[in-house]
Structure formats: structure tokens, C-alpha cells
Design an enzyme around this catalytic site. Sequence first.
Site, PDB file in Angstrom:
ATOM      1  CG  ASN A   2      -1.882   1.173   1.212  1.00 45.75           C
ATOM      2  OD1 ASN A   2      -1.483   2.331   1.304  1.00 45.75           O
ATOM      3  ND2 ASN A   2      -3.167   0.870   1.081  1.00 45.75           N
ATOM      4  CB  SER A  49      -6.362   1.398  -4.053  1.00 40.88           C
ATOM      5  OG  SER A  49      -6.723   2.751  -3.898  1.00 40.88           O
ATOM      6  CD  GLU A  50      -5.724   3.910   1.495  1.00 38.78           C
ATOM      7  OE1 GLU A  50      -4.968   3.249   0.745  1.00 38.78           O
ATOM      8  OE2 GLU A  50      -5.454   5.053   1.911  1.00 38.78           O
ATOM      9  CG  ASN A  51     -10.285   3.459  -3.129  1.00 33.42           C
ATOM     10  OD1 ASN A  51      -9.116   3.095  -3.133  1.00 33.42           O
ATOM     11  ND2 ASN A  51     -10.922   3.772  -4.224  1.00 33.42           N
ATOM     12  CB  SER A  60     -10.198  -2.284   1.993  1.00 34.93           C
ATOM     13  OG  SER A  60      -8.998  -1.575   1.820  1.00 34.93           O
TER      14      SER A  60
END
Lengths: 212, 238
Positions: A23, A46-48, A88
Site C-alpha cells: 500500500n 488501494s484502501e478504498n 480492505s
Amino acid sequence: MAWTRDQLAHRAARELRDGYYVNLGIGIPTLVANYIPPNLKVILQSENGMLGMGPFPFEGEEDPDLINAGKQTITQLPMSSYFSSSDSFAMIRGGHIDLSVLGAMEVAENGDLANWMVPGKMVKGMGGAMDLVAGVKRVVVVMEHISKDGSPKFKPRCELPLTGANVVDMLITDLAVFARSDRRSQFRMIELAPGVTADEVRGKTSASYLAS
Amino acid sequence: MTQATKVYADARVALNGILRDGMTIMSGGFGLCGIPENLITALRDSGVRELTVISNNAGVDEWGLGLLLKSKQIAKMISSYVGENKEFERQYLSGELELEFNPQGTLAERIRAGGAGIFGFYTRTGAGTLVAEGKEQRVVNGDTYILETGLTADVSFVKAWKGDTEGNLIYRKTARNFNPMMATAGRITIAEVEYLVEPGELDPDQIHTPGIFVQRIIQGTNYVKAIEQRTVRKRSAA
């Protein structure tokens, strides 16, 4: 000669290993994606809600339903997957992400990190930074060695509110690289930017660290 | 005797009878991606005030929850990042707006827990930071954990790509984000979808949110789907 932003990103990319799930934070960390060695398979999270982030789309092919955590339009890859925010952060907090590269305002000699809030200024929020430093296996910080007013950013203790306590494994600045083998150890300076001397780094650092 | 239906004519009608000043609303989306555009506009038009809004972000000045900030209908936001909104900043600094920051993963998990009937959970996220202040802490095997509690809402707004008249939902790409958890955490959950279809048209194996979590559903219209950061690459000259 201090490292440029791109050289910092390039140096951070040397911490990638084959098969890593990674990340990348916003700013210089995002540039690390440009320096992934072609012989390594590195999967960007991608943390979304996406694994396997692809490059920016060609003009005219932007999809508003496909963005990264910096809200930039991106693309998918053949191996990509999508998931909810709770899945996530299960990846992030559950220790499934191998490496995170983040920016910082201050790093302390004990590994404390401050990168989200300056008291008295408008605070935008921590986003996913506190989760990342609490859960990702290895945390690499990239930042300028000194602040705009010339004061050291690698210090005995953070003065700004923390993002996480004792969470930094490696610090890469435009002058030098500091690393430690585990979170009970002290940082050691392991590398200097070309033309930078150990004395110069010592003079611009208030944190204590082991000489190389 | 007619069978119960979840389908409402539009966003305005779907809000009938459930709004009151001071209520708590969850609103899905990450940035402007996957936000319930129709329901936000209808909420603004309803004039309901003093809202507590739980949403990862606060929109931008002209889009998303920015519309409700502009009309001063929000009293408190629970979010993880609000950096893209000037009106938010102005209201916050002038003391008109209350703000509770949650780490993004903590926010997602609090909503998941709330929807699943779980009172709370212990997490390392935020330990040793301002987020831990006033919260119960436990040390387990040398690591410090803080207690975070579940979140629910009077009404949840979610946006999906496709939905059927039973409330089964399928999201698209990164527009999924907070929507699935918020669907579970609303006492009343209203879904708006780009394509509203009949039962049987969605593959049961591909449903992301089962219909039990959705009480009302509408066919959304006039989607803008604004892009916050349009980033592109050049086609290499072949």
C-alpha cells in the site's frame, strides 16, 4: 547532493520484494509505483477497495467508478479484485499487507510517527494512515530530512500528535536511510545520499541513532 | 391485499415519513465515488436539519454531502478525511459544525459491527494517539488495543450499480467502498441504483448486499458521477 523526490521514491522501491502486497500513501510514496523493478511481481492495494491497481487510464477512458485512495482515476489489471472498505481494512489491520510506504511530518527515534495533524491548523483527517501503521507488516517512511524552516524532522520525540506509536521500520530521507531490525531496536544509519556526509546528517538530526 | 413492495417512485417519495430534525444518517461513498446522488439531493430539498452524518468524506463544495453543508443541514460529521471541502473548513473553524474523526478502517469496522449487532471490538489502530483518549484499553501479549463501539443510523443511504425489486444489490468497481456495511447498519436502508431490475435478472451468486438489508429502493436518475482527480496517461505514439 540530496536525493530528489523521484530519487527518494526510487530508493524506497528497493524495499519491494517479489510477491509483495503493497500500500502506497499519497505524495512521494505514490511515485514508488513508477520504480517497481520489472522482474518483480508487486500487487498494489488501494484502501478504498482494490487490489491490483493499474496505471492511469488513457484520455477518454476515465471511469468515475474506478479511483484510487487519492481519488485519482486509475485502471484495472487482469489480476485485479474489488471489495468493500471493511474487507480492505481487514487486509490492512489483519497483517496481510507486506509493506506500506508513507509520508511523514515527524519521526521519533523510538519509531513513533506523526503525519496527520498540526494543532491550530485545519485538520483534514487521518484517513487510513492509523490503520496502515497499526497493521501492515513493515512500514517505510519517506520524507524531507528537515522542515521548511530548517528544523530536524527526525527527533528524540514527536511533538505533533501521533499517527502511531513505535511503528516505523525504515526511514528514507533526502539525505540518508535509517533502518532497524525490529521494533525494540534503535535506528542505524545504513546509507547516505551521494555526496552527503555523515557529519552533515548528524548536524541536521536531533534524534539519536547508531552510526553506520 | 397487495404484497409488500420495496420500490419507491423516486428519492423524494422514498424519504416520506422517515425524516426528523436531529436524526443520524449514513451515506455511502469514497470521495465522490459511489455516492447516493439522488438521495442526497432529496434530503437537501426536504429541509431536515441538525443532522449527524456518518460518511467517510464530506464531498466537495458543489457535489455530494457538500450540498448539505452549503444548506447548513449538518450539525455533526463522523468521517475519516474531509480535506476536499472549503465550506466544511469554514463551518468547522467557526464552530458551526462538530466533527469526529475516525481512522478509516475503524470507521468501516464500527459500521460493520453496528450492522451485525456487535457492541464493539478491540483494535490496535489508534493506540497511543489522540484517537485512544477516553477509550477503554487492553494490553494483550504486549500490544495495546482500544475499544471501539459499533455504529448504527436511523437511515442509511447506499448507492449500487444494479439492484432488483427485492433489494438485492450489486456494486461496481471501487464504487462499492462503504456502501455494503452501511446497508447493514441503517434501521431503514434506502438504496438507489443505476439499473433497477426484476427478481431473477441478477445472478444470486453475485449479490453483494442481500435484500434483507434494504427496506426501500429507487431507480436513480441523472447521474453525474463527478471525478475529483482526473488523471490520465498519454498514448505512446505507435
